[in-house]
Structure formats: C-alpha cells, structure tokens
Design an enzyme around this catalytic site. Sequence first.
Site, PDB file in Angstrom:
ATOM      1  N   ARG A 184     -40.930 -65.489 -31.256  1.00  0.00           N
ATOM      2  CA  ARG A 184     -39.996 -66.521 -31.708  1.00  0.00           C
ATOM      3  C   ARG A 184     -40.184 -67.891 -31.080  1.00  0.00           C
ATOM      4  NH1 ARG A 184     -35.116 -62.460 -30.905  1.00  0.00           N
ATOM      5  NH2 ARG A 184     -36.501 -62.155 -29.144  1.00  0.00           N
ATOM      6  N   ASP A 199     -44.430 -52.837 -32.206  1.00  0.00           N
ATOM      7  CA  ASP A 199     -43.491 -52.713 -31.093  1.00  0.00           C
ATOM      8  C   ASP A 199     -43.681 -51.347 -30.448  1.00  0.00           C
ATOM      9  OD1 ASP A 199     -40.950 -54.271 -29.974  1.00  0.00           O
ATOM     10  OD2 ASP A 199     -40.594 -52.114 -29.819  1.00  0.00           O
ATOM     11  N   ARG A 230     -46.670 -60.663 -25.381  1.00  0.00           N
ATOM     12  CA  ARG A 230     -45.713 -61.215 -26.351  1.00  0.00           C
ATOM     13  C   ARG A 230     -46.141 -62.598 -26.840  1.00  0.00           C
ATOM     14  NH1 ARG A 230     -40.539 -59.347 -26.746  1.00  0.00           N
ATOM     15  NH2 ARG A 230     -40.348 -57.210 -26.147  1.00  0.00           N
ATOM     16  N   ARG A 264     -40.222 -64.897 -39.822  1.00  0.00           N
ATOM     17  CA  ARG A 264     -39.067 -64.107 -39.388  1.00  0.00           C
ATOM     18  C   ARG A 264     -37.803 -64.501 -40.156  1.00  0.00           C
ATOM     19  NH1 ARG A 264     -35.841 -61.323 -37.974  1.00  0.00           N
ATOM     20  NH2 ARG A 264     -35.299 -60.472 -35.944  1.00  0.00           N
ATOM     21  N   TYR A 298     -35.649 -45.626 -23.195  1.00  0.00           N
ATOM     22  CA  TYR A 298     -34.965 -46.102 -24.410  1.00  0.00           C
ATOM     23  C   TYR A 298     -34.312 -44.949 -25.165  1.00  0.00           C
ATOM     24  CZ  TYR A 298     -36.590 -50.921 -24.190  1.00  0.00           C
ATOM     25  OH  TYR A 298     -36.792 -52.217 -23.820  1.00  0.00           O
TER      26      TYR A 298
END
Length: 347
Positions: free
Chosen positions: A29, A74, A25, A38, A151
């Site tokens: 952010r 992702d 990652r 973003r 998921y």
Amino acid sequence: MALNDRFLKACRREQVDCTPVWFMRQAGRYMAEYRAIRAQHSLLEICQQPELAAQVTLQPVRALGVDAAILFADILLPLMPMGINLEFAKGEGPVIHNPIGTRADVDALRTVEPRESLAHVLDTVRLVRRELDGHTPLIGFAGAPFTLASYIIEGGASRNYLKTKRLMYGEARTWHRLMAKLSCVVIDYLTAQVEAGAQAVQLFDSWVGTLSPDDYREYVLPHSRFIIEQVQRTGVPIIHFGTDSATLLPLMKEAGGDVIGLDWRTPLDWGWDVLGDAVAVQGNLDPTALFAPRHVLENKVKAILDQAANRPGHIFNLGHGILQETPVDNVKAVVEMVHEFSKREGA
Ligand code: CP3
C-alpha cells in the site's frame, strides 16, 4: 535489461559487483500503483487472480530497481484449503473465524495438494518468470510452522501468544501433530513453487521471537529443520527469517538455511559472528529509518554496509516488512545508496 544475478550469487556467498537489495513487503500500500489495483480488488482477489498478482509482483521491480522480485501472495493462503476460514478484515489484518484448540481440531485440518488448491499461486510464479525473462530472480515464500500455528490458534495477531503457548506447554503431542501437519503443507507448497519457477524461497518465522531458546529447541527447531532439509532437495537457496531472534540465532542456524534474515535489533556484524561464515546474511535496516531525514537514512545504510564489510553473502534488506506510510522516494534512494556505496573494486 541486463541479466541481474547478484542476489542469487550473494545467496551462495559468491563475489558480486555490488550488494544486492530487495525489501520484505516491497509490493503494497505504500505504492500508488498497488493502491490503484487495491481500490478495485480485495487482497484475496489479487492473490487469487494470477494476472493481477503478477502485475503487483512486478511493480516494485520496475519502480525501485530492486535485485529480486518476491511473489505477491500471503503466508496465510495455504491455510484456506486446510479448512481455515480466513478473512483480511479492513484495518484489522488477518482474522481467522474458526481458530483451533483441540486435538480433534488438529485432526480435522485437511492436507493440501498445492498443485490443485493453490494452483493460482503457482500460475502467478509462472507468469512472473515469463515477464521477468531471466533478468531479475523471483523469490517464493511460505510461513514457518510456528508463525502459521500462532495465527491458527490465536485467530489473528497476538501480543502474548497465550493460547499458542497454552497448547504448546499443555498438550505437547497435539502441538507437535499440528506443527508436523503444517510442515508437510509448507514443504509441498515450497517445492511446487520451485517447480513452477521460484529461484529462491524465504521461510517467514515472523513471530518466533516470542520464544525462549529452550522452547524454540523443543517445540520448533525439529519442524523447521525438517522443512529446510526437504526443500533443500530442490537445489534453490533458502532464506530463513525471524524477528526478535537475537538469542535464537544459533538454533535458527541449526535448523538451517543458506541465508539467515536478521531483524534490526541485532547488529549485523554481531549476528554474523554468532552465525559464522558458512551462511549468508540478509538485513537489516529498521523499517522506520525510511521515514528519517535523508542524511540520517544514509548514515544508517552506510553503517549496515560497514558492518557487512563486503564479506561475500550479504543481501541488503529491511529488518522486517515495509510499513504502509513509507515514502516511496526513500525506498528508491536506499536501492541507489546500497548499489553505490557497496560497489566493489574492479567491478
Ligand atoms: O513482500 C511482498 O511484497 C510480497 C507479499 C507478501 C504479503 N504478505 C502481502 C500482503 C508477503 C511476503 C507477505 C507475508 C506475510 N503475511 C507475513 C510475513 C512477513 C511479515 O511481515 O512478518 C505475515 C505475518 C503475513 C500476515 C499478514 N498479511 C498480516 C499481518 C497482514 C496485515 C498487515 C498489513 O500490513 O495490513 C497481511 C495482509 C497483507 N499481506 C498485505 C499485503 C500487501 C496488506 C495489504 C492490503 O490489505 O492490501
């Protein structure tokens, strides 16, 4: 920029001038450059526009000096062409609006031709390779079938994986059918990424640590092993990563991977002893150590390098992904520390 192949050398357990480092990652952010993009685009928009995704992939390479780039995408993207209705909800993480639970649901999942429905991801790989021009290697990735299945079944993140395990224990045939379907998608997707230019791939089994070794052996291992066997035919190194995986390490090794990723709960030297010298090891700084005072952070980086003891095949990384509030300066400092403290004699 000089050619930097210490990451690929370490994957193959060859001698390196110093220990390579990258971060799971590493684009995200915590970086102002990412937040700026973003602010204008959703996560899915970034993933679906190769120019934007390539730009974001390159941000940490330029800002931090890491030894590998990881494709910006992702693990959940390949689920969309399978028929999964995915949304990244603000502040909530991924939400799946049509979770599955029955044999009919599994049968209704579509197979995926990644060169068509995930062409944007493959275009990103090509763009990034062109930009990096051979100087820094590019890692592709996919989710492992257990993590993807969790998921799809739970509809999002989960604490106890109750629905997942209910299906696994209660309807084993349906479970294996789902895992086999996901495995085919992952194999084709990773193979296509390598064809497009990915020089290594990581299989993220982020949530597999919720399983006991017996359950891993029965419900997961055959599928992960099949994926790794198939993707190994491409010839690029495969990194097999899980968290909370201490008791699963012998079985994850059996499933395969040139490199096994360790989380921070597992002492690196202990984990490597369990795995044996025939694999490389990636890890495993606690992501929260990046919030510690500099001297504490430095001691933790040194402790991991001491445990690795310059054995060939160590790739420095976190034990899981970078957290959102992480101070960028500390991430940069870790790259410098790893390179400096691990410099080999005569190199
Ligand atoms: O490592 C990188 O820099 C490449 C990009 C990358 C992303 N997701 C982008 C992303 C990678 C490798 C992933 C993998 C991923 N995605 C995993 C496996 C790794 C892990 O952390 O265990 C998982 C479980 C996911 C699923 C996912 N995607 C979650 C749980 C979330 C929400 C959590 C969060 O941090 O908000 C996402 C969203 C996501 N994927 C973000 C990024 C940068 C969040 C950023 C945003 O909304 O802009």
